[in-house]
Scaffold this motif. Sequence first.
Motif, PDB file in Angstrom:
ATOM      1  N   ALA A 187     -15.696  -0.402   3.534  1.00  0.00           N
ATOM      2  CA  ALA A 187     -14.599  -1.344   3.211  1.00  0.00           C
ATOM      3  C   ALA A 187     -13.838  -0.696   2.085  1.00  0.00           C
ATOM      4  O   ALA A 187     -14.511  -0.437   1.028  1.00  0.00           O
ATOM      5  CB  ALA A 187     -15.029  -2.719   3.043  1.00  0.00           C
ATOM      6  N   SER A 188     -12.555  -0.887   2.151  1.00  0.00           N
ATOM      7  CA  SER A 188     -11.626  -0.420   0.924  1.00  0.00           C
ATOM      8  C   SER A 188     -10.352  -0.978   0.935  1.00  0.00           C
ATOM      9  O   SER A 188      -9.984  -1.548   1.772  1.00  0.00           O
ATOM     10  CB  SER A 188     -11.668   1.110   0.896  1.00  0.00           C
ATOM     11  N   GLU A 189     -10.033  -1.341  -0.478  1.00  0.00           N
ATOM     12  CA  GLU A 189      -8.649  -1.811  -0.501  1.00  0.00           C
ATOM     13  C   GLU A 189      -7.535  -0.741  -0.187  1.00  0.00           C
ATOM     14  O   GLU A 189      -7.647   0.158  -1.120  1.00  0.00           O
ATOM     15  CB  GLU A 189      -8.564  -2.502  -1.875  1.00  0.00           C
ATOM     16  N   ARG A 190      -6.739  -1.102   0.531  1.00  0.00           N
ATOM     17  CA  ARG A 190      -5.505  -0.194   0.817  1.00  0.00           C
ATOM     18  C   ARG A 190      -4.233  -0.964   0.732  1.00  0.00           C
ATOM     19  O   ARG A 190      -4.150  -2.304   0.683  1.00  0.00           O
ATOM     20  CB  ARG A 190      -5.648   0.130   2.497  1.00  0.00           C
ATOM     21  N   PHE A 191      -3.403   0.052   0.521  1.00  0.00           N
ATOM     22  CA  PHE A 191      -1.963  -0.622   0.247  1.00  0.00           C
ATOM     23  C   PHE A 191      -1.114  -0.536   1.612  1.00  0.00           C
ATOM     24  O   PHE A 191      -0.941   0.437   2.347  1.00  0.00           O
ATOM     25  CB  PHE A 191      -1.189   0.252  -0.674  1.00  0.00           C
ATOM     26  N   GLY A 192      -1.012  -1.747   2.169  1.00  0.00           N
ATOM     27  CA  GLY A 192      -0.222  -1.947   3.712  1.00  0.00           C
ATOM     28  C   GLY A 192       1.113  -2.458   3.745  1.00  0.00           C
ATOM     29  O   GLY A 192       1.471  -2.910   2.531  1.00  0.00           O
ATOM     30  N   ALA A 193       1.684  -2.230   4.595  1.00  0.00           N
ATOM     31  CA  ALA A 193       3.196  -2.700   4.851  1.00  0.00           C
ATOM     32  C   ALA A 193       3.394  -3.293   6.282  1.00  0.00           C
ATOM     33  O   ALA A 193       2.720  -3.080   7.127  1.00  0.00           O
ATOM     34  CB  ALA A 193       4.113  -1.462   4.836  1.00  0.00           C
ATOM     35  N   PHE A 194       3.879  -4.616   6.009  1.00  0.00           N
ATOM     36  CA  PHE A 194       4.131  -5.172   7.501  1.00  0.00           C
ATOM     37  C   PHE A 194       5.599  -5.026   7.835  1.00  0.00           C
ATOM     38  O   PHE A 194       6.505  -5.179   6.869  1.00  0.00           O
ATOM     39  CB  PHE A 194       3.978  -6.799   7.073  1.00  0.00           C
ATOM     40  N   VAL A 195       5.875  -4.298   8.933  1.00  0.00           N
ATOM     41  CA  VAL A 195       7.247  -3.867   9.188  1.00  0.00           C
ATOM     42  C   VAL A 195       7.838  -4.211  10.670  1.00  0.00           C
ATOM     43  O   VAL A 195       7.066  -4.462  11.644  1.00  0.00           O
ATOM     44  CB  VAL A 195       7.165  -2.383   9.171  1.00  0.00           C
TER      45      VAL A 195
END
Lengths: 885, 105, 114
Positions: A187-195
């Motif tokens: 498990a890791s924190e990621r930077f995501g985008a909703f597009v």
Amino acid sequence: MSVVARVRAVMSRLAGLGRRADDERAMREEMQFHLDQLTRRHITAGLPPDEAQRRARIEFGGIVGHEEAARDALRSRFVEDLIRDLLYGWRSLCRHPAFALTAVWTIGLGIGAAVTVFTIVDSIFLRPLPVPGARRLVTISFRRPNGREEWLGSHGASLIRARATAFDAVVAHDSREVLLVSAHGVASERFGAFVSPNYFDVLGVRPYRGRFFFASEDSVPDRDAVAVLGYDLWRTQFGADPAAVGEHMQVRGHDVTIVGVAPPGFIGISVGGAPNDVWLPTMMLGVTDDACIGQIGCRDAAALARLAPGATLSQAVTQLRAMSRELNAMAFERDTLPRLAIAPLRGMATDQRSDYAALAPLLGGIALLLVVIACANVGGLLVTRGLSRAPEVALRFSLGADRGRVIRQLVTENLLIGGAGGALGILLSVGSVRALMGFFTKDSEGFPHFFYLSLDGRVLLFTVAASLATVALFGVLPAVTTSRVALARHAAQSRIAGRGRGRLVLMGAQVALSLTLLVGAALMARSFLALMHRQRFDVSHVALIRLRPEQVHYDPARAQRFLRAVVSRIEGMPDVTGVAFGRGIGFLWDEGPITMPVGRTPSDTALTAYTRFVSPRFLATLRIPLLRGREFTSDDDAGAPRVTIVSESVARELWPDGSALDHTVVLGGKAFRVVGVAADFAVHPITSPAPPIVLVPFWQNAFQPEVDARLAVRVRGDPAAALAGFRRAINEIDPVVPVTELMPLTDQVRANYTAVHLGAVVLLVAAGVALFLTGLGLYGVIAYIVERRTREIGVRIAIGATSFTIVALMLRQGLTATLVGGAAGIAIAALSTRLLAAYLVGIEPGDRVAFIAAALGVTAVALFATYLPARRAARVDPMMALRVE
Amino acid sequence: MLGEFEQLILMAVLRAGDAAYGIPIHAELLRRTGRDPSLASVYKTLERLEHKGFLSMRTGAPTPERGGRRKQLYRVTNAGQKELRAALGAIRRMASGLDVGLEPS
Amino acid sequence: MTEAAQRDDVLQGTLDMLVLKALSLEPMHGWGITERLQQWSRDVFQLNQGSLYPALYRLESQGFVRSEWKTTEHNRRARYYALTAAGRKRLAAERRTWQRASHAVNLILAVEAP
């Protein structure tokens, strides 16, 4: 000489000039023969050899002129001339390496500074995305009357997409979501985008594996749980396995299907923010905390649009204005006045720029100063050189050289310097841009930030223009005036050259500017050092770890079991000398932990303290001094009486007589017994006096059951190296719990003081460069004065002046300039350092130590730069000096 | 006039001190009242209160955090404090003397 | 064309012719040509050294003379120029032009005032 001749031969062959080199030699030999015969005839006629030669030379006229005229008569090819001029210039520069190096480096430093600033400002404010059609991309947002920007919202974007024909594509995106991503047990924190589905298409991106989203997948909220992986994420967490497409993974606890992988190098469009690792459709925003799809007042995504071919910005504005009432009603609950704002998509998102808005003028100002100093130096250098070559040039003219040719050669030589300086400037700027932006590339939570900093065509164009401008300004003018001077027979040289007084004034100005920069640097450096140490505890050798059992919905009992296991495991690892942990929305440097009213009685709520829920041996691990009493132990747990450790300032405030220990304090309505008093330490970045702090044992669960915790692990060696081992150990205990924000404590501290750190470094480097250039300039001026007054010095020595007197004489010139410049510099600094006040913590803008240190530094450099040529003056041989001319 | 939820939010902002942004405010609510509203409704209420002039907002952190997403920090304005005092005063006056099992916290 | 250049042109033509003539007897180096012309003109002509070599190079590139390096009697290396067949033809042509021109000039100068 042989090297040059060989080079020339090669170049001639390259230019197809065949026998050129031989021709040159042959021609010279031929004419020399003629001259010798003429001389012989004179000798035979009875003249002494010297006289004969002189007469012959006069009669023959200038060999040089003949050669040139002959050559011109036959073949005047431009390229051939240019190459010859370049080689001549090169040879001439090689004969004066000190001048050449100085000039090139001076120009290089000046241009380097200018290009650095240009690149940074460009990447933050002006650069379009590196995708095809980027120039037609615009952002559409709301702007409040107070200037604040608001996102448009995915609903608004859909409306614009349906109605506005000026755009051929409209994209909604939220590119800044922190998502917990779990796959393959990690498990890791990621930077995501909703597009929107057309996001990838508009950016010209093709799937590396699998596919991107269908339009149908972004139509119904929460229905299509699909995701696209970033290339790096796919590589690191899925082992670049092609079978990852079609697999499932968890995003914030929601199950999603992976449908594709983005190509390597594609990291989203959050310039100045973190790179995106995962993309989901906007309809999946329900996964985050901010979901409000379909509700009024929902501004869940930003809008990006592409102008249709042939459409203009004003057409788009008109169409948008027609929809503005509707868009406003969708985005704001009440009747508010935000205007629609449409702007070309350039650089960083406008609502993120405020940090860097201060950076641009600071860097610009410094670069300007450096450029001014560099130009002054270069100007002085080139003018001096021009004048010192006047005799040589005059001789060439008297030998019959063509004026145009001479000027051309001088100009070519300067072009060489300008070109070399420009190239050096570019090289320097590449390094310095990277170094500067490196300050911003990790924030205090460990997220990397990216910028597009490559040299692009505009930068190169700018550099070429800058180099040419410099060279034209300072090179061509002296070249032209030199030839005129030479024609006027350089006997007049002394009069025209002046006594170097103008240059001394210039030097004084440079000293003033350098001093100002140095004062600024000293102030920022002191401020930064103070900040790094004002925490009052040892920040080195500490690794930070954040555990998030709350994100996987562990109940407090399970979470605390996990925490105990982790702590005892890490304590047992080699090189670990202590483990402390605690809870709070921030650990040591974030926005602020929980605050509670604290007082001696329940109604005594005047004082508000930061409350920390910490482990046993917290103070010892972080090396915060324990002034009185004891630390928490493992016995201070849930069943035991409530205890607390207060900070010095709290103790002083509540018990001025010093008797804090064993007294009861009411914290947040509950009673605690004081068992220890700790020295004040800082939790908030910019607070000047230490804030009041109370510590409560973590294990007592005094206010609510504790779940999440942050660990601070003190290690013997380099904390950064130990991080991977910690993560592995924690994963072994329980792979499900996310482990985030792993970093050395110093990184986090530094990230919080980025502005000061950056300012200190930039000013230090700038001051260093300015001092260096000023020193060089001073050296040059004094050397020039020495040379000009050689005869006078020779006379003085001849009549008995000691070397001390001579040196002192020369020193006086330099020192006067330094002292006057220094005084001016102090005055300027005193006025201008107020601009830095916002960045100075614990240091006054008028801090005496900084001023004195700066003044001493400048004086030392000036003295040294003046002393070197002055010493040479003392070594002048009176005999030689008097024979000069 | 302050709604009940708005009153709670205002008080939570006061308690959260320097850390008055969405998540800690929500945590205060949860801790003190046991209520667990959605973060979205917390944000909406914060914005409404700001619009009414009872809260002021600034973007936080000298360094951008959350990979570039800045926290929005709220502070109760003087007008907000006055409004809250009025509302709480009204409740206290109403409740004084009433026996409904109220105890000091 | 400037006046200086025009003058140069005329002089150039004359100079070329004289140089060709100087070489018509035997190959010679530049210095030798100077001496010879001076001699033949009974010291009237002090050849402008500056124009000699450009002229020689020009004539060579036009193919009227050819050059080669030889050693002089004093063991110095020098470049010797020699007339080519084309050069001889050119010399003859130049000579005719010159004679016509000078004849015309003389006619004009001979006109007495009435």
